[in-house]
Scaffold this active site. Structure first.
Site, short mmCIF file in Angstrom:
data_model
loop_
_atom_site.label_atom_id
_atom_site.label_comp_id
_atom_site.label_asym_id
_atom_site.label_seq_id
_atom_site.Cartn_x
_atom_site.Cartn_y
_atom_site.Cartn_z
N HIS A 58 19.26 20.27 -2.68
CA HIS A 58 18.21 21.29 -2.58
C HIS A 58 18.81 22.62 -3.28
O HIS A 58 19.88 22.62 -4.01
CB HIS A 58 18.29 21.68 -0.96
CG HIS A 58 19.43 22.49 -0.49
ND1 HIS A 58 20.61 21.73 -0.21
CD2 HIS A 58 19.62 23.97 -0.01
CE1 HIS A 58 21.32 22.56 0.30
NE2 HIS A 58 21.03 23.78 0.45
N HIS A 60 18.60 27.10 -3.96
CA HIS A 60 17.86 28.42 -3.06
C HIS A 60 17.97 29.35 -4.55
O HIS A 60 18.74 29.29 -5.55
CB HIS A 60 18.94 29.03 -2.50
CG HIS A 60 19.28 28.33 -1.08
ND1 HIS A 60 18.45 28.12 0.11
CD2 HIS A 60 20.44 27.56 -0.56
CE1 HIS A 60 19.02 27.36 1.02
NE2 HIS A 60 20.22 27.11 0.54
N TYR A 146 27.29 25.43 -10.33
CA TYR A 146 25.88 25.56 -10.48
C TYR A 146 25.33 26.62 -9.65
O TYR A 146 24.48 26.50 -8.78
CB TYR A 146 25.17 24.14 -10.04
CG TYR A 146 25.73 23.01 -10.71
CD1 TYR A 146 25.63 22.75 -11.77
CD2 TYR A 146 26.42 22.05 -9.72
CE1 TYR A 146 26.30 21.62 -12.70
CE2 TYR A 146 26.84 20.78 -10.25
CZ TYR A 146 26.90 20.67 -11.66
OH TYR A 146 27.41 19.40 -12.25
#
Length: 176
Positions: A58, A60, A146
């Protein structure tokens, strides 16, 4: 109850976007493809990324949309589609999806929150940057490659040892 998105031209939004199969690691394993997808869409439909973290399954992000533009859904659809089309077909595509020529690796929807003020913005930036620690990927937020935390460290906004104490998170969740 029907979910209604907040379409605010020029708005600032926090997003959570997930893979359909949360056991996959496609986002970090193919992070260069994801970066390409973002660059490609940003070129056609500009937006600013204020903060972002990519985890294996996932991500954000906080985006600021251009004045007069509220179409974040178009951007996400194009990012997800570009990423999916550029991945080599592998075992993560089920036979039934292969038969129908589908490569749905993303959850259909995403979650967004309109940022209300500077405090709300700061809380969501912190949430983004602590996420790799919260999920047990690293001990220090700055150790996750990342993440936009590196941009914040270079700018002097955050220190490299920010949030090294794995105690309470900014939203009251226990991190360890």
């Amino acid at each position: 109850m029907r979910y209604r998105r907040a379409f605010v031209p020029g708005g600032t939004f926090f997003f959570t976007v997930n893979l359909a199969d949360r056991s996959q690691r496609l986002l970090t394993e193919h992070v260069d493809v994801l970066r390409f997808a973002f660059r490609r869409v940003k070129k056609r439909h500009p937006f600013e990324i204020s903060a972002m973290v990519v985890l294996p399954e996932h991500l954000h992000a906080i985006w600021v949309l251009p004045e007069g533009d509220a179409d974040f859904s178009l951007r996400w659809r194009q990012i997800k589609g570009t990423f999916s089309r550029l991945l080599p077909e592998q075992s993560w595509v089920s036979q039934s999806k292969r038969d129908r020529r589908e490569r749905t690796i993303w959850q259909r929807r995403f979650w967004e929150h309109q940022i209300r003020d500077e405090r709300d913005f700061a809380q969501h930036v912190n949430y983004i940057h602590i996420n790799p620690v919260k999920h047990g990927h690293v001990q220090r937020a700055a150790d996750w490659p990342y993440s936009s935390i590196h941009k914040y460290i270079r700018a002097g906004v955050m220190s490299a040892d920010w949030a090294c104490d794995p105690g309470e998170g900014t939203f009251g969740e226990r991190l360890m």
